[in-house]
Design a protein around this motif. Sequence first.
Motif, short mmCIF file in Angstrom:
data_model
loop_
_atom_site.label_atom_id
_atom_site.label_comp_id
_atom_site.label_asym_id
_atom_site.label_seq_id
_atom_site.Cartn_x
_atom_site.Cartn_y
_atom_site.Cartn_z
N CYS A 54 -12.70 7.66 8.76
CA CYS A 54 -11.85 8.33 9.45
C CYS A 54 -12.53 9.96 9.38
CB CYS A 54 -11.10 8.81 8.56
SG CYS A 54 -10.19 10.39 9.24
N PRO A 55 -12.41 10.09 11.24
CA PRO A 55 -12.96 11.98 11.09
C PRO A 55 -12.05 12.60 10.94
CG PRO A 55 -12.33 10.62 12.95
CD PRO A 55 -11.93 10.01 12.31
N ARG A 56 -10.92 12.81 10.42
CA ARG A 56 -10.21 13.96 9.62
C ARG A 56 -9.67 13.90 8.02
NH1 ARG A 56 -6.91 16.12 14.27
NH2 ARG A 56 -5.14 15.87 12.63
N ARG A 57 -10.75 12.88 7.12
CA ARG A 57 -10.50 12.88 6.08
C ARG A 57 -10.92 14.08 5.53
NH1 ARG A 57 -15.33 9.89 6.83
NH2 ARG A 57 -16.18 11.07 6.36
N THR A 58 -10.90 14.37 4.47
CA THR A 58 -10.81 15.71 3.14
C THR A 58 -10.52 15.02 2.09
OG1 THR A 58 -8.09 16.45 2.92
CG2 THR A 58 -10.01 17.41 5.07
N ASP A 59 -10.70 15.90 0.93
CA ASP A 59 -10.48 15.69 -0.88
C ASP A 59 -8.95 15.26 -0.49
OD1 ASP A 59 -12.90 16.30 -0.93
OD2 ASP A 59 -12.84 18.31 -1.84
N ALA A 60 -8.17 15.79 0.05
CA ALA A 60 -7.21 15.13 -0.67
C ALA A 60 -6.53 13.56 -0.24
CB ALA A 60 -5.96 16.34 1.14
N CYS A 61 -7.19 12.78 0.82
CA CYS A 61 -7.04 11.61 1.30
C CYS A 61 -7.61 10.66 0.16
CB CYS A 61 -7.59 11.07 2.27
SG CYS A 61 -7.70 12.61 3.73
N GLY A 62 -8.47 11.15 -0.93
CA GLY A 62 -8.65 10.74 -2.11
C GLY A 62 -7.33 9.91 -3.37
N VAL A 63 -5.77 10.51 -2.21
CA VAL A 63 -4.79 10.14 -2.75
C VAL A 63 -4.12 9.53 -1.96
CG1 VAL A 63 -2.78 10.70 -3.79
CG2 VAL A 63 -4.48 12.03 -4.20
N GLN A 64 -3.50 7.58 -2.31
CA GLN A 64 -2.84 7.05 -1.71
C GLN A 64 -1.20 7.65 -0.27
OE1 GLN A 64 -3.82 3.60 -0.77
NE2 GLN A 64 -1.66 4.57 1.14
N PRO A 65 -1.73 7.81 0.85
CA PRO A 65 -0.67 8.57 1.60
C PRO A 65 0.38 7.60 1.34
CG PRO A 65 -2.47 8.11 2.61
CD PRO A 65 -2.64 7.62 1.26
N GLY A 66 1.77 8.09 1.76
CA GLY A 66 2.66 6.52 2.20
C GLY A 66 4.20 7.81 3.00
N GLY A 67 5.09 6.83 3.58
CA GLY A 67 6.03 6.77 4.45
C GLY A 67 5.43 6.51 5.65
N PRO A 68 6.61 7.18 6.42
CA PRO A 68 5.81 5.82 7.74
C PRO A 68 5.30 6.74 8.50
CG PRO A 68 7.94 7.93 8.26
CD PRO A 68 7.53 7.63 6.47
N VAL A 69 4.12 7.50 8.18
CA VAL A 69 3.06 7.79 8.55
C VAL A 69 1.86 7.31 7.53
CG1 VAL A 69 1.20 8.80 10.56
CG2 VAL A 69 3.81 8.75 10.96
N ALA A 70 1.11 7.18 7.56
CA ALA A 70 0.72 6.92 5.62
C ALA A 70 -1.15 7.89 6.08
CB ALA A 70 0.52 5.57 5.20
N PRO A 110 -10.56 1.16 -1.79
CA PRO A 110 -11.05 2.10 -2.74
C PRO A 110 -8.95 2.73 -3.43
CG PRO A 110 -10.65 2.22 -0.18
CD PRO A 110 -10.90 0.60 -1.03
N PRO A 111 -9.29 3.80 -3.83
CA PRO A 111 -7.71 3.93 -4.66
C PRO A 111 -7.11 4.79 -4.32
CG PRO A 111 -10.03 5.16 -6.17
CD PRO A 111 -10.40 4.17 -4.63
N GLY A 112 -7.84 5.21 -2.80
CA GLY A 112 -7.05 6.49 -2.41
C GLY A 112 -6.61 5.69 -0.59
N CYS A 113 -6.98 6.70 0.68
CA CYS A 113 -6.54 6.55 1.48
C CYS A 113 -7.36 5.37 1.73
CB CYS A 113 -6.18 7.27 3.07
SG CYS A 113 -6.71 6.21 4.65
#
Lengths: 214, 303
Positions: B278-294, B269-272
């Motif tokens: 994931c029990p914590r997902r929100t709309d923001a998760c449609g964008v790939q997260p990055g960093g040491p904790v993605a 999928p395009p995002g996470c």
Amino acid sequence: MSLVAHGVTAGYRGLTVLRDASFGVAAGETVGLRGPSGCGKSTLVRVLALLHAPDAGHVSLGGVVVSGVRHRVSAALRTRVGVLFQSPRAASDPRLRLADLIAEPLHATGHARAHTRARVAELADRVGLTADLLTRRPHEVSDGQLQRACLARALVHRPAYLLCDEATTMLDASTQAHVAAVIAQEQRRHGTGVLVVSHDAVLLDRWADRVETW
Amino acid sequence: MTALRIEGLGVRFRLHGAAVQALSDINLQVRRGELLAVVGESGCGKSVLAHALLGLLPRNAQVTGHAYLGEDLDLLHCGEQRLAREVRGRRLGLIPQSPATALNPVRTGRRLLAETLRAHGRDPGLAAEVAADAGLDDADLDRYPFQLSGGMAQRLTTALALATDPPLLIADEPTTGLDRPLVDHTLDLLRRRCDAGGTVLLITHDLAAAQRVADTVAVMYASRIAEHRPARDVFGAPAHPYTAALLDALPNWAFTPIPGHPPMLTALPPGCAFAPRCPRRTDACGVQPGGPVACHHPLVAAA
Ligand SMILES: Nc1ncnc2c1ncn2[C@@H]1O[C@H](COP(=O)(O)OP(=O)(O)OP(=O)(O)O)[C@@H](O)[C@H]1O
Ligand code: SF4
Ligand SMILES: [Mg+2]
């Protein structure tokens, strides 16, 4: 009903690994077996699975003494014991697509195609293999994915006994818990007798009804 | 000093019509003397990472990014000749997964070890000593690979990798099939290499193993690194919801599998990629997260 090794002595060309060993699994129970490396646990599994002929002693299945190894006994007996090994790669024919790997034991006993397809789909779903994985060959999937296919294959004839030799050792925690859950479900539904050989005491405590230590 | 620096590593396999994205944008840095454990669910790409670094991927693999060994050498672009001559077994060793298929079937363990030692300019007489380090009895060295139990074959492959004494060692599931005392023996051996200035990348699905010896842990999920932090933080206070779920699957925790399945690597999928489970997902998760904790909503704020 049970699958029992009675006073079995077995080994490999002059090297005796099991000496007068007795061990049994009853229908509906999960037995854990642990012991040091090299003590012959895998050899016991091979004897119980009718893959290795004992030098002395015998195996009985539901009270009936079984003589001879797997390819010499009737399909009716053979299909009652399923095995799952530690290394799915060593246990799988590299030429077969996963769908065929799962279905192969059914071909061997002559089932209709439609039945085979439906059974493969049902088992693939239960062990968590997605459709795209079923068309791949062993070298195109990971060990954990291949082990799920081997589990589906081991269950394809709905065996009365399922022997797992370190079968989840190489799996990650979630896949291990999933494989254990699939086997426990099979057992609840069909009264399968399950043997779990593992070095992991914590796993056996959690999974088995009773644990024997060698 | 940095022993290994991986930048934007990606691996794609072409497969009859489809493409499998086995690694996506992997960034990792390992210091000399560090033991980095790479953990994650079956099929998430751990072994592909090892094979990419060693140039052992099959022909249908497309590799992008960089992986610098020491200061200079880019493993991904230096060419097969240099890898074969200078790198594999010399600067970078591998304990492969599936030892049974990695061993030459017509040589005894003693002969395999002696040949490897000789090929690397070391004394073939060290065979017994190297084997003992790996937890193998001298008597077992005279067996052929088919006469070895799974655990013995594993220890022999470990001994073969140690025989070349590489400064950076990749150990791909080196403890599979060993009983607990031997697992600990092997792990402690890897730890001691690091304490003596060596560097180890330990690929394992065994979280207890990682917890015992790792300095840092990289948790992988669906071809990416979900969380890369010091070991005590990962186990003490996991930040990524996937890490927390993985710990919960352990038999001494909830023994509950993570619901659902990892996504198909042919259709990420395009995002996470963890979002469907994931029990914590929100709309923001449609964008790939990055960093040491993605993760867009980590369980703890990462340092
Ligand atoms: N095909 C074979 N030929 C000769 N010896 C063998 C063979 N397979 C196993 N052995 C030997 O039999 C002994 C027991 O092997 P087995 O695999 O049954 O032990 P195990 O308890 O399962 O060990 P591990 O936990 O290390 O896998 C070992 O000494 C092993 O070397
Ligand atoms: S980014 Fe969103 S979906 Fe992904 S792990 Fe974090 S909270 Fe869950
Ligand atoms: Mg064994």
